[in-house]
Design an enzyme around this catalytic site. Structure first.
Site, mmCIF file in Angstrom:
data_model
loop_
_atom_site.group_PDB
_atom_site.id
_atom_site.type_symbol
_atom_site.label_atom_id
_atom_site.label_comp_id
_atom_site.label_asym_id
_atom_site.label_seq_id
_atom_site.Cartn_x
_atom_site.Cartn_y
_atom_site.Cartn_z
ATOM 1 N N LEU A 1 -2.901 5.352 -3.715
ATOM 2 C CA LEU A 1 -2.205 4.403 -2.854
ATOM 3 C C LEU A 1 -2.240 3.058 -3.563
ATOM 4 C CD1 LEU A 1 -3.716 5.289 0.669
ATOM 5 C CD2 LEU A 1 -1.456 5.908 -0.224
ATOM 6 N N ASP A 2 -1.179 2.267 -3.374
ATOM 7 C CA ASP A 2 -1.163 0.929 -3.977
ATOM 8 C C ASP A 2 -2.342 0.100 -3.485
ATOM 9 O OD1 ASP A 2 1.260 1.640 -5.057
ATOM 10 O OD2 ASP A 2 2.447 0.564 -3.560
ATOM 11 N N TYR A 3 -2.675 -0.901 -4.261
ATOM 12 C CA TYR A 3 -3.759 -1.825 -3.898
ATOM 13 C C TYR A 3 -3.556 -2.349 -2.472
ATOM 14 C CZ TYR A 3 -6.921 -5.823 -4.508
ATOM 15 O OH TYR A 3 -7.932 -6.740 -4.360
ATOM 16 N N THR B 1 -1.792 -0.937 -0.031
ATOM 17 C CA THR B 1 -1.524 0.096 0.988
ATOM 18 C C THR B 1 -2.858 0.529 1.574
ATOM 19 O OG1 THR B 1 0.404 0.903 -0.234
ATOM 20 C CG2 THR B 1 -0.541 2.395 1.394
ATOM 21 N N ARG C 1 7.918 1.530 -0.895
ATOM 22 C CA ARG C 1 8.397 0.145 -1.076
ATOM 23 C C ARG C 1 9.757 0.125 -1.781
ATOM 24 N NH1 ARG C 1 2.776 -0.581 -1.044
ATOM 25 N NH2 ARG C 1 2.161 -2.360 0.223
#
Ligand code: URA
Length: 241
Positions: free
Chosen positions: A101-103, A105, A190
């Site tokens: 997961l993104d930083y 998220t 995104r």
């Protein structure tokens, strides 16, 4: 871990087959016949089934509710990462997150040392559904846009064409929507929103293959073992049950 679960994780049969064997006295732990499937065993125990030594893989499965502002990595010198949430006694177990997961998220991450399950959960072959809850800014989704998302489309935001597989968008109101993906391209949620001129302000993964975390962020930072039902959902979704 329960005896029946450990044997099932080692690929020796289904849980009900193994419970049957255990209750009939076919399984010994450290030389003693054990007939109780819920008997607790650990990786140091020596286990036999029908007199044969069992090489228990003793895979471990956890659910981490990642907070916003944590790196999906087991190690980082500067930023908070998953390892900061893993109890010390598990640090030697070769655990890693399934996908990333993104930083910024938050939400559901499976953390395991079962390489096969990890591989399958991420493989496009199994089409494992992942549901995201996005808070966004922009014009409301139109029916036409939702239909494009549903049929899949080509994105060129990186200067080359990339296919985005069909996904399901369900709007909640003008600022919130669920998006279900069955693949895992980098920053995919995104990028899908940006393609339709909407900016994701907050993103949370709330479900993977039927395993859920709460929509609210109140449990962020929690790290716990998967329940047997949750593990079964993952095994079923990947053809390993
Ligand atoms: N899609 C994104 O854009 N970010 C994530 O962290 C996961 C899916």
């Amino acid at each position: 871990m329960r005896l029946d679960r450990l044997l099932a994780n080692s690929g020796l049969g289904t849980r009900s087959q193994l419970r049957d064997k255990i209750s009939h006295g076919s399984v010994s732990v450290n030389g003693t016949v054990i007939t109780d499937s819920s008997f607790h065993v650990s990786e140091t125990d020596s286990i036999t089934l029908d007199g044969q030594d069992i090489n228990c893989k003793n895979n471990l499965y956890f659910l981490f509710d990642k907070p916003d502002g944590v790196l999906t990595a087991m190690e980082d010198k500067r930023l908070p990462c998953i390892a900061d949430y893993i109890p010390d006694e598990l640090k030697t177990k070769k655990l890693s997150p399934v996908g990333r997961l993104d930083y910024h998220t938050s939400g559901l991450l499976i953390v395991t040392n079962d390489g096969e399950l990890s591989h399958r959960l991420q493989s496009p072959k199994y089409q494992v559904p992942k549901i995201y809850l996005a808070t966004y800014r922009g014009l409301a989704w139109t029916d036409d846009e939702t239909a494009v998302v549903a049929s899949g489309f080509t994105i060129r935001d990186k200067g080359y064409a990339e296919e985005i597989s069909p996904a399901e968008l369900k709007t909640i109101d003008q600022e919130h929507a669920y998006l279900t993906l069955r693949e895992g391209k980098t920053h995919e949620v995104r990028r899908i929103f940006a393609h339709f001129n909407k900016e994701v302000l907050e993103l949370r993964r709330i479900e993977l293959a039927g395993v859920k975390v709460t929509e609210g962020t109140g449990n962020c930072g929690s790290f716990r073992e998967l329940t047997e039902d949750e593990l079964n959902l993952l095994l079923k979704a990947t053809g390993m049950a």
